[in-house]
Design a protein around this motif. Sequence first.
Motif, short mmCIF file in Angstrom:
data_model
loop_
_atom_site.label_atom_id
_atom_site.label_comp_id
_atom_site.label_asym_id
_atom_site.label_seq_id
_atom_site.Cartn_x
_atom_site.Cartn_y
_atom_site.Cartn_z
N ALA A 325 38.60 -23.79 5.78
CA ALA A 325 37.14 -23.72 5.26
C ALA A 325 36.19 -23.65 6.71
O ALA A 325 35.57 -22.87 6.75
N GLY A 326 36.72 -24.31 7.71
CA GLY A 326 36.08 -24.49 8.80
C GLY A 326 36.20 -23.11 9.68
O GLY A 326 35.25 -22.52 10.32
N SER A 327 37.43 -22.68 9.90
CA SER A 327 37.99 -21.52 10.50
C SER A 327 37.05 -20.19 9.69
O SER A 327 36.41 -19.28 10.34
N ILE A 328 37.06 -20.20 8.26
CA ILE A 328 36.16 -18.98 7.66
C ILE A 328 34.79 -18.93 7.91
O ILE A 328 34.54 -17.90 8.44
N ILE A 329 34.22 -19.97 7.82
CA ILE A 329 32.78 -19.97 8.32
C ILE A 329 32.37 -19.90 9.72
O ILE A 329 31.65 -19.04 9.98
N LEU A 330 32.98 -20.26 10.72
CA LEU A 330 33.05 -19.91 12.15
C LEU A 330 33.47 -18.47 12.35
O LEU A 330 32.62 -17.88 13.14
N THR A 331 34.21 -18.00 11.87
CA THR A 331 34.84 -16.51 11.98
C THR A 331 33.53 -15.63 11.41
O THR A 331 33.28 -14.61 11.98
N PHE A 332 32.88 -16.10 10.41
CA PHE A 332 31.74 -15.28 9.88
C PHE A 332 30.75 -15.45 10.81
O PHE A 332 29.77 -14.38 11.04
#
Length: 386
Positions: A325-332
């Motif tokens: 979840a953290g990776s997905i939103i930081l990639t966004f």
Amino acid sequence: MAMIDLSRVLRAHPVRPPASGIARRRSLWERLHLDPWLLAMLLVLMVAGLAVLYSASGQRPAAVTAQALRFGVALVVMFLIAQLSPTTLLRWALPVYLAGVLMLVAVELVGDMGMGAQRWLVIPGVIRFQPSELMKLAMPLMVAAYLSRRELPPRLRDLAVCALIIGVPVALIARQPDLGTSLLVGSAAVFVVLLAGLSWRFILGLGVLAAAALPLLWMNLHNYQRQRVLTFLDPNSDPLGSGWNIIQSTTAIGSGGVFGKGWLQGTQSQLEFLPERHTDFIVAVLGEEFGLVGMLAVLLLYLLIITRGLWLAAGAQDTFGRLVAGSIILTFFIYVFVNVGMVSGILPVVGVPLPLVSYGGTSSVTLMAGFGILMAIHAHRRLLPR
């Protein structure tokens, strides 16, 4: 007159507080495994994107209709993925990753050419798609699945395995060539490793090694990629060639002023001075027609989406969920930062679209699938051991 036994009446007919509409809506959202706040902000962003796209596409309703249909598909994909449990996501991480790598190899062997690059696979009469988009989700899922089964912070041996998991797809994507996507795919996986608890000393060491490797990276860039970097440093060195895009985009943004020229009134975009105005450079259309106020409003909306996403990620109850979840939103966030940065001239042009605003189908589906994973992790948090 007989006295009424009030306690007996209350036991027989207990008083219940009236069910509020808010409680009913929350229970509905929970059953659907969706986060209403995040979904509402994404829908607002999509509507704003369609309005800007109508102007950027030369006021072509067909382009807006096609994009709206893609958004519809993306929302369905998000809803379906949100129904999956974190356990299912963990189980499918390896198969999805291996399938993505095999498709990237297929692109290398029999991929379809377009715009000077070999990035697409074509199923005749069915679909034409970029397997690299799948890796934006497969990579963080795979790295998180691997690290979630190990002791954290990761040891050097585990970091070496992660480097191999990350390096193979990134190298295949960079060979297409597609430097922008390879950087996004790599950063999505690197965020997982960073969130796993690396020490600042180790991160600083990696930064020094990366800086030392820049000359080697420069020697392996394609000529057009080197030219993009040189143009970034001095756009006026070739104002009618490689510098045209960035000069026109900064001119459009600057001419919009504080409040803009008005919707459909932009001269740089409507007179077609601005290249790629409906895809990578759509921010310039936004700045010219809606000014600084319009750009800040859209950036604020992005900030709210990122903040909500980080809040959902923080509520994950297991290591795998938190890392993914953290990776997905930081990639966004990286998507937004790189696109706005390159259009405004503070970063080299790397061909990264503005999320849910730029014209495009595959990227929209990938982004919404990522938000579906985020909602799935949040919705199923009570099913996980505390």
